[in-house]
Design an enzyme around this catalytic site. Structure first.
Site, PDB file in Angstrom:
ATOM      1  N   HIS A 136       0.810  -1.227   0.000  1.00 54.65           N
ATOM      2  CA  HIS A 136       0.000   0.000   0.000  1.00 54.65           C
ATOM      3  C   HIS A 136       0.845   1.280   0.000  1.00 54.65           C
ATOM      4  O   HIS A 136       0.567   2.229   0.744  1.00 54.65           O
ATOM      5  CB  HIS A 136      -0.955   0.000   1.191  1.00 54.65           C
ATOM      6  CG  HIS A 136      -2.016  -1.081   1.126  1.00 54.65           C
ATOM      7  ND1 HIS A 136      -2.542  -1.546  -0.048  1.00 54.65           N
ATOM      8  CD2 HIS A 136      -2.640  -1.793   2.120  1.00 54.65           C
ATOM      9  CE1 HIS A 136      -3.453  -2.485   0.204  1.00 54.65           C
ATOM     10  NE2 HIS A 136      -3.522  -2.663   1.510  1.00 54.65           N
ATOM     11  N   HIS A 210      -9.672   1.812   0.732  1.00 54.49           N
ATOM     12  CA  HIS A 210      -9.568   0.686   1.667  1.00 54.49           C
ATOM     13  C   HIS A 210     -10.657   0.722   2.740  1.00 54.49           C
ATOM     14  O   HIS A 210     -10.375   0.528   3.930  1.00 54.49           O
ATOM     15  CB  HIS A 210      -8.173   0.680   2.289  1.00 54.49           C
ATOM     16  CG  HIS A 210      -7.667  -0.678   2.649  1.00 54.49           C
ATOM     17  ND1 HIS A 210      -8.281  -1.486   3.580  1.00 54.49           N
ATOM     18  CD2 HIS A 210      -6.608  -1.381   2.186  1.00 54.49           C
ATOM     19  CE1 HIS A 210      -7.595  -2.612   3.681  1.00 54.49           C
ATOM     20  NE2 HIS A 210      -6.586  -2.585   2.848  1.00 54.49           N
ATOM     21  N   GLU A 348     -11.508  -3.959  -2.789  1.00 52.76           N
ATOM     22  CA  GLU A 348     -10.652  -2.899  -3.323  1.00 52.76           C
ATOM     23  C   GLU A 348     -10.531  -3.049  -4.841  1.00 52.76           C
ATOM     24  O   GLU A 348      -9.936  -4.006  -5.318  1.00 52.76           O
ATOM     25  CB  GLU A 348      -9.265  -2.979  -2.671  1.00 52.76           C
ATOM     26  CG  GLU A 348      -9.299  -2.904  -1.153  1.00 52.76           C
ATOM     27  CD  GLU A 348      -8.089  -3.581  -0.498  1.00 52.76           C
ATOM     28  OE1 GLU A 348      -6.973  -3.081  -0.669  1.00 52.76           O
ATOM     29  OE2 GLU A 348      -8.269  -4.610   0.167  1.00 52.76           O
TER      30      GLU A 348
END
Ligand code: GLA
Length: 382
Positions: A136, A210, A348
């Protein structure tokens, strides 16, 4: 199903609310200009604001820190509102220990193997924050940056433009990336995300959101009873570090088959080696539609108890379905309840994990002069 104003009023009546409350529910169903309040102050003195917006029966609260969706409220079949997105009540918790609750993720959503990739013959070493891998965006991804937020109303839509500039070399990524994320609530209460980015040098980009969903309300317990459907015949199996092996495996005959809606809990304990590695579902589904010019429906989520539904449409080729496997009861959420394993799930929309090292996956390369543009639409119903 779209949530109309009639649904709100009928729902409010069913829930036994007064005429005055129904009146304000009607007013709330119309968009008004987003408002902001102070949410907290970072250690370096930077003030973090929380923006509130509402339209078509959906109420959204967004932080300038991380572009975080701190709260998303929608009504159930009786018109009763609940916050269906996991989060925290205080800024300090987001800074100290958030597993990306509600955050805007970048520069690269999900994992890049070894935190390394080669582009145009040059190798780059990224910030590594998940064992040997980069997750991420690295140790200080876009989820931990302060964004400039600009509210707007546009006809019957209300929304926020969030701007962030990630400088050349930040977290190891090449090229200064100028990012604009737009959150829009439509008059039907849909939450749309539009991503835009340009770069000064060739780089890789994969932006996503997220949010951890629990359509029964955050803090209300497990999502194992939620029904999930994903329009994907294949998924990307991973190694023990959750890096795709490169194989596109068929979902048919496996617990990964969500082509017809089924409860998350139905096959989660099937003991498939891929589930054992991930402690549940934490995989990228290869959407049958592929990359598309416009968002197309790809997934639905339904909580049979409250009746709340979520439909997701995207132009992206992949969907990471993460069943909240790492939640372990140590985080206390917005309403004061501890989150245990499976108390929220993420859907996602994205490019596939580790694409920069997988030439066979759709490309995530962005070059100077090009504009990265992708959109995802969340539609709610009850
Ligand atoms: C993503 C990843 C998971 C996990 C969560 C955050 O969904 O795929 O493995 O890292 O983010 O905890």
């Amino acid at each position: 199903m779209e949530l109309s104003r009639r649904t709100v009023v009928a729902g409010a009546a069913a829930a036994g609310l007064t005429a005055a409350t129904i009146g304000s529910a009607q007013a709330a169903a119309r968009g008004r200009k987003p408002t902001k309040e102070l949410f907290g102050t970072l250690a370096d003195g930077t003030k973090v604001h929380r923006w509130s917006l509402e339209n078509g029966g959906t109420r959204l609260k967004v932080l300038s820190y991380g572009g975080i969706v701190q709260s998303l409220e929608i009504p159930d079949r009786h018109g009763r509102y609940a916050n269906v997105s996991l989060g925290f009540a205080a800024l300090d918790d987001y800074v100290a220990k958030s597993p990306y609750f509600g955050a805007s993720i970048g520069r690269y959503g999900n994992r890049i193997a070894g935190g390394r990739f080669t582009l145009d013959g040059k190798s780059y070493q990224l910030s590594v924050n998940d064992g040997v891998n980069s997750l991420h965006g690295g140790a200080k991804g876009f989820d931990k940056q302060v964004w400039d937020v600009e509210p707007f109303t546009n006809g019957s839509h209300v929304g926020l433009h969030l701007h962030y500039t990630s400088v050349d070399g930040e977290m190891g990524y090449p090229g200064t990336l100028r990012v604009k994320v737009t959150y829009t609530l439509s008059r039907h209460g849909e939450w749309r995300i539009d991503y835009e980015a340009t770069t000064g040098k060739a780089t890789v980009v994969n932006l996503t959101s997220h949010v951890y969903w629990n359509l029964a309300g955050e803090g209300s317990g497990t999502i194992e009873g939620h029904e999930v459907a994903i329009a994907a015949s294949r998924y990307t199996p991973t190694d023990s570090g959750l890096i795709p092996t490169g194989e596109l495996a068929e979902v048919a005959g496996t617990p990964f088959d969500f082509r017809r809606a089924k409860p998350v809990g139905r096959d989660i304990r099937a003991g498939h080696p891929q589930q054992v590695t991930a402690k549940g579902y934490d995989h990228n589904w290869v959407l049958d539609k592929g990359v598309t010019a416009k968002p197309e429906p790809v997934a639905t989520l339904r909580d049979p108890r409250s009746g709340r539904t979520l439909k997701i449409a995207t132009d992206q080729p992949g969907l990471q379905f993460y069943s909240g496997n790492f939640l372990d009861g140590t985080l206390v959420g917005t309403s004061g309840h501890a989150y245990r394993q499976g108390d929220g799930l993420c859907l996602e929309t994205q490019h596939f994990p580790d694409s920069p090292n997988k030439p066979s996956f759709p490309s995530t390369v962005l070059r100077p002069g090009q504009t990265y543009r992708t959109s995802t639409i969340h539609s709610f119903g009850a």
